[in-house]
Write an enzyme that holds these catalytic residues in place. Structure first.
Site, PDB file in Angstrom:
ATOM      1  N   ARG A  84      -1.687   6.990  -6.888  1.00  0.00           N
ATOM      2  CA  ARG A  84      -1.705   7.448  -8.264  1.00  0.00           C
ATOM      3  C   ARG A  84      -1.983   6.282  -9.221  1.00  0.00           C
ATOM      4  O   ARG A  84      -2.715   6.433 -10.206  1.00  0.00           O
ATOM      5  CB  ARG A  84      -0.352   8.104  -8.593  1.00  0.00           C
ATOM      6  CG  ARG A  84      -0.327   8.882  -9.886  1.00  0.00           C
ATOM      7  CD  ARG A  84       1.058   9.451 -10.179  1.00  0.00           C
ATOM      8  NE  ARG A  84       1.495  10.472  -9.248  1.00  0.00           N
ATOM      9  CZ  ARG A  84       1.120  11.752  -9.306  1.00  0.00           C
ATOM     10  NH1 ARG A  84       0.302  12.163 -10.251  1.00  0.00           N
ATOM     11  NH2 ARG A  84       1.562  12.625  -8.424  1.00  0.00           N
ATOM     12  N   ASP A  94      16.073   6.472  -7.388  1.00  0.00           N
ATOM     13  CA  ASP A  94      14.737   7.080  -7.452  1.00  0.00           C
ATOM     14  C   ASP A  94      14.709   8.187  -8.507  1.00  0.00           C
ATOM     15  O   ASP A  94      14.264   7.968  -9.642  1.00  0.00           O
ATOM     16  CB  ASP A  94      14.374   7.620  -6.068  1.00  0.00           C
ATOM     17  CG  ASP A  94      12.935   8.096  -6.021  1.00  0.00           C
ATOM     18  OD1 ASP A  94      12.058   7.397  -6.536  1.00  0.00           O
ATOM     19  OD2 ASP A  94      12.693   9.193  -5.481  1.00  0.00           O
ATOM     20  N   HIS A 138      12.306  -6.323  -4.450  1.00  0.00           N
ATOM     21  CA  HIS A 138      11.797  -6.536  -5.811  1.00  0.00           C
ATOM     22  C   HIS A 138      12.106  -7.916  -6.347  1.00  0.00           C
ATOM     23  O   HIS A 138      11.241  -8.584  -6.924  1.00  0.00           O
ATOM     24  CB  HIS A 138      12.375  -5.479  -6.761  1.00  0.00           C
ATOM     25  CG  HIS A 138      11.711  -4.138  -6.650  1.00  0.00           C
ATOM     26  ND1 HIS A 138      11.939  -3.114  -7.536  1.00  0.00           N
ATOM     27  CD2 HIS A 138      10.835  -3.640  -5.736  1.00  0.00           C
ATOM     28  CE1 HIS A 138      11.226  -2.048  -7.183  1.00  0.00           C
ATOM     29  NE2 HIS A 138      10.561  -2.346  -6.089  1.00  0.00           N
ATOM     30  N   TYR A 187       0.889 -10.550   0.877  1.00  0.00           N
ATOM     31  CA  TYR A 187       1.229 -10.397  -0.539  1.00  0.00           C
ATOM     32  C   TYR A 187       0.954 -11.710  -1.281  1.00  0.00           C
ATOM     33  O   TYR A 187       0.487 -11.715  -2.420  1.00  0.00           O
ATOM     34  CB  TYR A 187       2.709 -10.042  -0.707  1.00  0.00           C
ATOM     35  CG  TYR A 187       3.161  -8.775   0.003  1.00  0.00           C
ATOM     36  CD1 TYR A 187       2.273  -7.737   0.297  1.00  0.00           C
ATOM     37  CD2 TYR A 187       4.493  -8.611   0.353  1.00  0.00           C
ATOM     38  CE1 TYR A 187       2.700  -6.580   0.923  1.00  0.00           C
ATOM     39  CE2 TYR A 187       4.943  -7.453   0.976  1.00  0.00           C
ATOM     40  CZ  TYR A 187       4.044  -6.441   1.272  1.00  0.00           C
ATOM     41  OH  TYR A 187       4.474  -5.299   1.889  1.00  0.00           O
ATOM     42  N   CYS A 198       0.823  -1.204   0.000  1.00  0.00           N
ATOM     43  CA  CYS A 198       0.000   0.000   0.000  1.00  0.00           C
ATOM     44  C   CYS A 198       0.868   1.270   0.000  1.00  0.00           C
ATOM     45  O   CYS A 198       0.583   2.240   0.712  1.00  0.00           O
ATOM     46  CB  CYS A 198      -0.900   0.012   1.237  1.00  0.00           C
ATOM     47  SG  CYS A 198      -1.971  -1.431   1.343  1.00  0.00           S
ATOM     48  N   ALA A 199       1.915   1.279  -0.807  1.00  0.00           N
ATOM     49  CA  ALA A 199       2.802   2.455  -0.870  1.00  0.00           C
ATOM     50  C   ALA A 199       2.019   3.681  -1.340  1.00  0.00           C
ATOM     51  O   ALA A 199       0.997   3.562  -2.020  1.00  0.00           O
ATOM     52  CB  ALA A 199       3.962   2.177  -1.821  1.00  0.00           C
ATOM     53  N   LYS A 204      10.244   1.651 -10.176  1.00  0.00           N
ATOM     54  CA  LYS A 204      11.672   1.861 -10.373  1.00  0.00           C
ATOM     55  C   LYS A 204      12.295   2.356  -9.078  1.00  0.00           C
ATOM     56  O   LYS A 204      11.575   2.928  -8.271  1.00  0.00           O
ATOM     57  CB  LYS A 204      11.960   2.817 -11.522  1.00  0.00           C
ATOM     58  CG  LYS A 204      10.888   3.828 -11.933  1.00  0.00           C
ATOM     59  CD  LYS A 204      10.335   4.755 -10.913  1.00  0.00           C
ATOM     60  CE  LYS A 204      11.346   5.439 -10.025  1.00  0.00           C
ATOM     61  NZ  LYS A 204      10.775   6.055  -8.823  1.00  0.00           N
TER      62      LYS A 204
END
Lengths: 361, 361
Positions: free
Chosen positions: A20, A187, A84, A63, A14-15, A102
């Site tokens: 967005r 980032d 990841h 997850y 839930c980042a 990313k």
């Protein structure tokens, strides 16, 4: 003609960026919000409620449950970078297509584990670099590719900076060495390096030399850095990324005949109307102060925001694989891997005391 | 109150840039075109006729004759750089104030010969960096100096490029090793380095490292190059200059709180109305695509073009010296020398195989 069923997305975690992307899935005509999983089911439930998930969407307390849901076609993975490889490989093994935030990986070796898993399972991999999908990006590329208007590319500069809050610099995953060891380079720098590769038609630079003044936090994570990139044909690029300066997202591309400027390439100033500046054979008057011709502002409109276009593109590819037995599209993992290669080279140059690092594909 | 007499300018040589500066002298309220000298009196006569010299202006068949004219207060010296030290020193010895085209000298040792001659003769030295005198430059500086709107400067990028014609690349003095050995670095690079120093409040960088790919012509003159500059406080700058790319003249300055962009800093797009972009505490919306606030375009108007403001400033200083026994203004030669020091450091880094060069004042 029967309508192709929508591609069902499961969210892993839930980042904040998921807000967005949830909207993007909801807006994309060929995608649907299907599930969200978090280590806390309450958090997952709150996320689903706050982000427009339909009432029928599944809410999971892990997850793994998202990956085990047979109705999930594709997963969105905004986990810390260090996780990841584990979760993307697992998702691929469960035949889930992967939209991966990313930086894709901590290094190209991890990247290759992820892509190997995707390839062996026949699933599509795409990274979350949204601006690639904006129609403006295509228009800018048309300009850069026009030998009459732009000529040959000679120099590129890109910067992406934002001023992180005190809370971010204390607590965000992007400043934690065990979670996002690449910091600002992975980032914000990811976008600059992608922009440079994009402008260079994804031709890898031969040599990368990091700038000497990376800023780091107390535990060694990069908060600001830059580098110069060199190609064999003599063109060069510089970039600068930072968590410590006001927001800036620029590309300046200089060609023999033309110049391109854009100041909001990562995220446009406005959703529906965007612009860039293109100049061709600019000259200055010899006597009075005047450029003839002056750069022109090019306007590009879009009804669908870039993140929804990204989801739309991934869903289109997934639908082709699912319903038409198409192969995964190589373009996206290929440019993703090239970006990772250059990120790695910058990091290596920093780690080796700013020595030149040769890039090998 | 009696009006101060106008400062009388003598032009040494008939370089193309003299066209712009002739107009500037004609437009400056406190200056007058008094004389022009060339090795060919016909050329001098044609230059005077073509560039608005008054009928009473003197036309000479040598440079020396201009210096020997007792009515000339100040000389404009647009000769090839290799001739600067000879003619500027001679002009100073004849008590002429000196407006000297950039680069001021081939290196700081020559610069110091020139400034020593000016100081011992009590004459003003100013270089021909016109944009320093535009009112926009002051407004941009106010923004960069505002801790609330811009914060601390962290990064600067500047580029100045133009695409020289085939004739320029064959015949112009700026590509001849015996005339302008610094090539694009001394010509276009001078502006970038001045812009960087200007943004950094003229604090010299500690270290300069040239980029590895300078382009040179067949006789070794630099046609394109760049470098990274480092300060002790961690801020850094990059620049790129070239005779081989379309016209671009950019400054991007990134501060902790603000961002400045200008794309026509060397020579504004338009003479009377100019602009730059200032952003403070830019943010992006978390859900939709939108910057809040967005950068604002700041408009600055001027009735007098920057080159005339330059002549006006020099003439004001010369009049103070001539009529009020003032001392020459230190600011202009000081920032000129700092620019030369950094030009030298870039050149030295190139000559030493792109090694770091420490700058010592």
């Amino acid at each position: 003609m029967a309508q192709t069923p929508k591609i069902r997305f499961g969210f892993i975690g839930c980042a904040a960026i998921g807000r967005r992307v949830s909207r993007a899935v909801a807006l994309a005509p060929n995608a649907v919000l299907h599930a969200v999983g978090s280590r806390s089911i309450d958090k997952a439930r709150a996320f689903a409620a706050a982000n427009g998930f339909p009432a029928a969407a599944k809410v999971y307390g892990s997850y793994e449950a998202v990956l085990d849901d047979p109705e999930v076609d594709a997963v969105y993975l905004p986990l810390p970078t260090s996780l990841h490889v584990r979760w993307a490989v697992l998702a691929a093994s469960k035949k889930k297509h992967v939209l991966l935030e990313k930086p894709v990986a901590l290094n190209v070796a991890e990247f290759d584990e992820i892509i190997a898993a995707c390839e062996s399972n026949g699933v599509q991999l795409m990274d979350g670099t949204m601006w690639m999908h904006h129609p403006r990006t295509l228009k800018m590329k048309e300009f850069l590719s026009d030998v009459n208007r732009f000529g040959q590319l000679r120099s590129i500069h890109s910067n992406f900076t934002f001023r992180a809050s005190a809370n971010f610099l204390e607590n965000n995953i992007r400043v934690k060495p065990d979670l996002d060891a690449l910091g600002a380079l992975g980032d914000a720098g990811w976008y600059c390096l992608r922009a440079i590769l994009w402008a260079a038609n994804y031709e890898l630079p031969k040599t990368v030399i990091a700038s000497r003044n990376p800023e780091r936090n107390q535990v060694g994570v990069i908060l600001a850095c830059g580098a110069t990139l060199y190609w064999e044909d003599g063109k060069a690029a510089t970039f600068y990324c930072s968590f410590l300066s006001n927001t800036s997202t620029d590309i300046t591309a200089l060609g023999t005949k033309g110049t391109l400027h854009v100041h909001d390439f990562v995220l446009p100033y406005e959703e529906k109307e965007t612009s860039f500046y293109a100049a061709t054979e600019s000259g200055v008057d010899e006597a009075v102060t005047k450029w003839v011709p002056q750069p022109s502002k090019r306007i590009i409109e879009t009804d669908i925001p870039q993140e929804a276009l990204m989801v739309n593109e991934l869903s289109r590819l997934v639908a082709d694989i699912k319903f038409k037995k198409a192969k995964p599209e190589q373009k996206w993992p290929t440019i993703s891997r090239k970006t990772q290669l250059v990120v790695d080279a910058v990091k290596t140059s920093i780690d080796r005391g700013f020595e030149p690092v040769q890039i090998q594909e």
